[in-house]
Design a protein around this motif. Structure first.
Motif, PDB file in Angstrom:
ATOM      1  N   VAL A   1       0.814  -0.897   0.234  1.00 29.69           N
ATOM      2  CA  VAL A   1       0.626   0.322  -0.303  1.00 29.69           C
ATOM      3  C   VAL A   1       1.140   1.410   0.110  1.00 29.69           C
ATOM      4  O   VAL A   1       1.796   1.690   0.858  1.00 29.69           O
ATOM      5  CB  VAL A   1      -0.967   0.071   0.918  1.00 29.69           C
ATOM      6  CG1 VAL A   1      -1.823   1.513   1.164  1.00 29.69           C
ATOM      7  CG2 VAL A   1      -1.971  -1.340   1.616  1.00 29.69           C
ATOM      8  N   PRO A   2       1.001   1.936  -0.885  1.00 34.33           N
ATOM      9  CA  PRO A   2       2.103   3.289  -1.396  1.00 34.33           C
ATOM     10  C   PRO A   2       1.312   4.246  -0.574  1.00 34.33           C
ATOM     11  O   PRO A   2       0.272   4.451   0.323  1.00 34.33           O
ATOM     12  CB  PRO A   2       1.708   3.523  -2.713  1.00 34.33           C
ATOM     13  CG  PRO A   2       0.935   2.725  -3.229  1.00 34.33           C
ATOM     14  CD  PRO A   2      -0.017   1.680  -2.489  1.00 34.33           C
ATOM     15  N   GLN A   3       1.890   4.831  -0.230  1.00 33.36           N
ATOM     16  CA  GLN A   3       1.724   6.691   0.475  1.00 33.36           C
ATOM     17  C   GLN A   3       0.884   7.769  -0.401  1.00 33.36           C
ATOM     18  O   GLN A   3      -0.153   7.479   0.076  1.00 33.36           O
ATOM     19  CB  GLN A   3       2.728   6.776   0.165  1.00 33.36           C
ATOM     20  CG  GLN A   3       3.641   7.696   1.934  1.00 33.36           C
ATOM     21  CD  GLN A   3       4.490   8.222   1.866  1.00 33.36           C
ATOM     22  OE1 GLN A   3       4.580  10.056   1.284  1.00 33.36           O
ATOM     23  NE2 GLN A   3       5.932   8.059   2.194  1.00 33.36           N
ATOM     24  N   ASN A   4       0.443   7.724  -1.706  1.00 35.41           N
ATOM     25  CA  ASN A   4      -0.193   7.935  -2.326  1.00 35.41           C
ATOM     26  C   ASN A   4      -1.429   6.707  -3.126  1.00 35.41           C
ATOM     27  O   ASN A   4      -2.011   7.494  -3.665  1.00 35.41           O
ATOM     28  CB  ASN A   4       0.244   8.708  -3.284  1.00 35.41           C
ATOM     29  CG  ASN A   4       0.569   8.045  -4.359  1.00 35.41           C
ATOM     30  OD1 ASN A   4       0.675   6.728  -4.136  1.00 35.41           O
ATOM     31  ND2 ASN A   4       0.857   8.741  -5.736  1.00 35.41           N
ATOM     32  N   ASN A   5      -1.788   6.129  -1.835  1.00 32.77           N
ATOM     33  CA  ASN A   5      -3.005   4.996  -2.787  1.00 32.77           C
ATOM     34  C   ASN A   5      -2.308   4.197  -3.904  1.00 32.77           C
ATOM     35  O   ASN A   5      -2.743   3.324  -4.758  1.00 32.77           O
ATOM     36  CB  ASN A   5      -4.422   5.385  -2.864  1.00 32.77           C
ATOM     37  CG  ASN A   5      -4.621   6.059  -0.415  1.00 32.77           C
ATOM     38  OD1 ASN A   5      -4.025   5.763  -0.260  1.00 32.77           O
ATOM     39  ND2 ASN A   5      -5.210   6.824  -0.971  1.00 32.77           N
ATOM     40  N   ALA A   6      -2.055   5.195  -5.183  1.00 30.11           N
ATOM     41  CA  ALA A   6      -2.046   4.715  -6.453  1.00 30.11           C
ATOM     42  C   ALA A   6      -2.964   3.608  -6.581  1.00 30.11           C
ATOM     43  O   ALA A   6      -3.101   2.639  -7.475  1.00 30.11           O
ATOM     44  CB  ALA A   6      -0.529   3.811  -6.316  1.00 30.11           C
ATOM     45  N   LEU A   7      -4.153   3.692  -6.971  1.00 33.06           N
ATOM     46  CA  LEU A   7      -5.076   3.686  -7.358  1.00 33.06           C
ATOM     47  C   LEU A   7      -5.686   4.428  -9.224  1.00 33.06           C
ATOM     48  O   LEU A   7      -5.098   4.773  -9.514  1.00 33.06           O
ATOM     49  CB  LEU A   7      -6.851   3.701  -6.423  1.00 33.06           C
ATOM     50  CG  LEU A   7      -6.850   3.989  -5.439  1.00 33.06           C
ATOM     51  CD1 LEU A   7      -8.657   4.168  -4.817  1.00 33.06           C
ATOM     52  CD2 LEU A   7      -6.899   2.204  -4.928  1.00 33.06           C
ATOM     53  N   ILE A   8      -5.591   3.047  -9.880  1.00 37.11           N
ATOM     54  CA  ILE A   8      -5.665   2.990 -11.110  1.00 37.11           C
ATOM     55  C   ILE A   8      -7.263   3.611 -11.296  1.00 37.11           C
ATOM     56  O   ILE A   8      -8.210   3.648 -11.404  1.00 37.11           O
ATOM     57  CB  ILE A   8      -5.580   1.695 -11.555  1.00 37.11           C
ATOM     58  CG1 ILE A   8      -4.670   0.825 -11.499  1.00 37.11           C
ATOM     59  CG2 ILE A   8      -5.589   1.750 -12.883  1.00 37.11           C
ATOM     60  CD1 ILE A   8      -3.148   1.762 -11.521  1.00 37.11           C
ATOM     61  N   PRO A   9      -7.094   5.728 -12.324  1.00 39.45           N
ATOM     62  CA  PRO A   9      -8.127   5.953 -11.803  1.00 39.45           C
ATOM     63  C   PRO A   9      -9.170   5.452 -13.771  1.00 39.45           C
ATOM     64  O   PRO A   9     -10.352   6.147 -13.086  1.00 39.45           O
ATOM     65  CB  PRO A   9      -7.163   7.276 -12.700  1.00 39.45           C
ATOM     66  CG  PRO A   9      -6.186   7.155 -13.143  1.00 39.45           C
ATOM     67  CD  PRO A   9      -5.426   6.283 -12.594  1.00 39.45           C
ATOM     68  N   SER A  10      -8.662   4.691 -14.305  1.00 36.68           N
ATOM     69  CA  SER A  10      -9.587   4.523 -15.348  1.00 36.68           C
ATOM     70  C   SER A  10     -10.079   3.144 -14.971  1.00 36.68           C
ATOM     71  O   SER A  10     -10.952   3.053 -15.622  1.00 36.68           O
ATOM     72  CB  SER A  10      -8.622   3.445 -16.433  1.00 36.68           C
ATOM     73  OG  SER A  10      -7.903   3.400 -16.391  1.00 36.68           O
ATOM     74  N   LEU A  11     -10.126   2.261 -13.468  1.00 35.19           N
ATOM     75  CA  LEU A  11     -10.825   1.383 -13.068  1.00 35.19           C
ATOM     76  C   LEU A  11     -11.741   1.845 -11.890  1.00 35.19           C
ATOM     77  O   LEU A  11     -11.040   2.403 -10.732  1.00 35.19           O
ATOM     78  CB  LEU A  11      -9.746   0.403 -12.893  1.00 35.19           C
ATOM     79  CG  LEU A  11      -8.924  -0.332 -13.394  1.00 35.19           C
ATOM     80  CD1 LEU A  11      -7.532  -1.452 -13.007  1.00 35.19           C
ATOM     81  CD2 LEU A  11      -9.646  -0.800 -14.851  1.00 35.19           C
ATOM     82  N   LYS A  12     -12.821   1.128 -12.083  1.00 29.24           N
ATOM     83  CA  LYS A  12     -13.843   1.211 -10.605  1.00 29.24           C
ATOM     84  C   LYS A  12     -13.240   0.839  -9.569  1.00 29.24           C
ATOM     85  O   LYS A  12     -12.034  -0.208 -10.016  1.00 29.24           O
ATOM     86  CB  LYS A  12     -14.727   0.162 -10.940  1.00 29.24           C
ATOM     87  CG  LYS A  12     -15.851   1.364 -12.196  1.00 29.24           C
ATOM     88  CD  LYS A  12     -16.884   0.876 -12.412  1.00 29.24           C
ATOM     89  CE  LYS A  12     -18.167   1.475 -12.869  1.00 29.24           C
ATOM     90  NZ  LYS A  12     -19.462   1.476 -13.485  1.00 29.24           N
ATOM     91  N   VAL A  13     -13.657   1.136  -8.501  1.00 29.69           N
ATOM     92  CA  VAL A  13     -13.257   0.850  -6.825  1.00 29.69           C
ATOM     93  C   VAL A  13     -13.277  -1.001  -6.990  1.00 29.69           C
ATOM     94  O   VAL A  13     -12.218  -2.004  -6.854  1.00 29.69           O
ATOM     95  CB  VAL A  13     -13.598   0.845  -6.022  1.00 29.69           C
ATOM     96  CG1 VAL A  13     -13.611   0.214  -4.499  1.00 29.69           C
ATOM     97  CG2 VAL A  13     -13.309   2.696  -5.684  1.00 29.69           C
TER      98      VAL A  13
END
Lengths: 342, 247
Positions: free
Chosen positions: A79-91
């Motif tokens: 789990v990186p500091q800035n979350n690094a969620l992929i913006p193009s993918l739904k949760v």
């Protein structure tokens, strides 16, 4: 369950050494906490374990040398500091990212995603995109992704970042649950106050050096550099422990009681606590008496001074410069128990 | 837009004291589109320009995108390629036309194709290299930790990010490609809307000339709108994400 060992690990970014010959062992199934000032090498240490940076030395996971093993085959979730969620993918897809190549059965993936989403209280967010999440929600999704991956090792970089008290409590519960389970968890954090009582291995980093690695019960702070003592405070021995019926405990220092958290944080026989400078203040009405040894620094407009009390050094906060050798009154609000709770 | 056309109509009809052949009104220009012979001439030349621009652009886009993907495999490679791409990107696209006339000759097909390729390849490659450099490092780390296959990594993480960063420059370049082909046709080719414009200009057929320019403008506006839509949906399309269901 997998243990983690670092043998003489060094990491350099351009000309700057981020880690300098770090040796550390984190037993299988343990909860480890990496603490240190900004730039001390906490993130780099986690990335080294994950195989995300080039390093010298050796990393062993579960006793196996993994220096040449790719990050996706090391059995770690991160789990990186800035979350690094992929913006193009739904949760839901972000959470399922680690399962796409590994689990063929779509029902199983869906079930796993629902399970972890429920654990973190984010079931209602599954159909949203990352940009539609608040900071705390994004944090929970990033942690859910790590949990869904179901690896032996979970690495979290400052999980307390941009979360409110409630979210932090949820994250804390999840972290403690992994500890009771079969995972080896490593957390880099600045919020060590809440986690300290539960930590099996504490790793204190300073300018890339590991100043201390081991059980918090063995932490000695007197010989640490001044700038570390200014934020970390003092590990001291206390006399006694008493808990009331409401489960809150106090410890005694020089005959005076100090609040020490709930009963579950304490282990019979441990009498060592950490006192943060912000919890120990010079106060003329203070009932504890100490002798000023020396000033060691400043912290948010306050002067940080080392005071001797009952033969031990205590780092305290004062509003004014105190003359060396003076006797001062002290108020200590809180003591954080040191020593792993199981 | 309607106000603009009304002002144009009013100005040309009542205010400007010049012959209608020099400054035609809006209706006069539009009336040309009902003229079958004009329409056939326009369509025949327009199709030539469309074919040249499209093929040149597709070739330039695909080559630059593939080059960019290859460079994404090795960070140092993009460091070496960057100065060359920057240099080529700095050259105005029409400046390539004389060079290409010498290199490929005045060929109806090869010259505009080469011109539009040179117009699209360097800027898109430049955009790709910059996109690679500004990638969210943490997202690549996440892909490295969680994705087992390269294909998954590209499909879900790298391509959507690349497209989101590259599409704005693609929008500009596709317009530039049309402009370059138009100029090439004006300069040396015997057909295409650039050539047609030159013919109408030299014969003082202003209404027809403006009709051609209007057709070009409409084309470019449509292309922009299309890429805008694509830009919004690209990441989802490339991610291959089903809106409702997990894999």
């Amino acid at each position: 369950m997998s243990s983690i060992s670092l043998k003489n690990v060094s990491v350099a970014y351009s000309n700057r050494k981020a880690l300098k010959s770090v040796n550390a062992d984190f037993p299988a199934g343990s909860l480890s906490m990496i603490i240190g000032l900004n730039g001390s090498g906490k993130t780099t240490l986690l990335k080294t374990v994950a195989g995300l940076v080039d390093y010298d030395g050796n990393v062993l996971i579960g006793g196996r040398l993994v220096d040449d093993v790719q990050p996706n085959l090391r059995g770690v979730s991160y789990v990186p500091q800035n979350n690094a969620l992929i913006p193009s993918l739904k949760v839901q897809w972000n959470i399922a990212l680690g399962l796409i190549d590994r689990v063929r059965d779509s029902r199983a993936v869906e079930k796993r995603v629902e399970e972890v989403a429920q654990t973190l209280g984010i079931e209602h967010l599954l159909n949203r995109y990352p940009k539609e999440l608040s900071g705390g929600e994004a944090r929970r999704v990033a942690i859910a992704r790590a949990l869904a991956f179901d690896s032996d090792i979970i690495l979290m970089d400052e999980p307390e970042l941009s979360v409110d008290v409630q979210t932090w409590q949820i994250i804390l519960n999840v972290v403690l649950k992994t500890r009771r389970g079969d995972k080896t968890a490593m957390l880099a954090t600045h919020n060590f106050e809440d986690l300290m009582p539960y930590v099996d291995v504490l790793c204190l980093l300073h300018e890339g050096n590991a100043l201390f690695v081991g059980s918090p019960a063995n932490l000695e702070t007197e010989n640490l550099p001044s700038d570390v003592r200014v934020w970390l405070g003092s590990a001291i021995r206390v006399d006694d422990l008493e808990c009331d019926e409401g489960d809150f405990c106090v410890v005694f220092l020089d005959g005076r009681e100090i609040y020490a958290g709930p009963r579950e944080n304490h282990v019979r026989g441990y009498r060592r606590v950490l006192v943060l400078p912000k919890h120990a203040t010079v106060d003329q009405k203070g009932v504890l008496k100490g002798r000023v040894i020396r000033r060691i620094g400043y912290h948010v407009g306050h002067i940080i001074t080392v005071v001797e009390i009952n033969g031990q050094e205590l780092v305290v906060t004062s509003r004014e410069t105190l003359p060396d050798g003076a006797t001062v009154g002290l108020s200590v609000e809180k003591a954080i128990p040191l020593g792993g709770v199981r | 837009m309607l106000v603009f056309f009304l002002i144009w109509e009013f100005t040309a009809t009542y205010l400007i004291p010049v012959p209608k052949t020099i400054f035609p009104s809006f209706t006069q220009v539009i009336w040309n589109f009902t003229d079958q012979s004009f329409l056939l001439t326009l369509l025949s030349n327009y199709s030539q320009t469309l074919l040249r621009s499209s093929l040149g652009f597709i070739a330039g886009f695909l080559s630059s995108f593939l080059t960019g993907l290859v460079l994404s495999l090795k960070h140092t490679a993009s460091d070496y390629a960057s100065p060359v791409a920057t240099l080529m990107f700095s050259v105005p696209s029409v400046a390539w036309i004389p060079v290409l006339i010498v290199l490929v000759g005045v060929d109806e097909f090869r010259l505009p194709l080469a011109a539009s390729f040179m117009c699209s390849y360097p800027p898109i490659l430049y955009g790709m290299i910059n996109a690679l450099r500004t990638f969210d490092r943490d997202q690549l780390d996440i892909a490295a930790v969680y994705c087992l296959k390269h294909r998954t990594r590209y499909r879900f993480v790298i391509l959507p990010q690349l497209m989101a960063r590259v599409l704005p420059s693609v929008k500009t370049e596709v317009v530039m490609v049309w402009k370059t082909v138009f100029v090439t046709e004006m300069l040396v080719l015997p057909n295409g809307i650039g050539y047609l414009s030159l013919i109408y200009a030299s014969t003082l057929n202003m209404d027809k000339l403006i009709a051609v320019v209007l057709a070009l403008a409409l084309t470019l506006v449509s292309i922009n709108a299309l890429i805008d839509r694509l830009e919004k949906k690209s990441s989802r399309i490339l991610g291959g994400v089903d809106e409702q269901h997990l894999p």
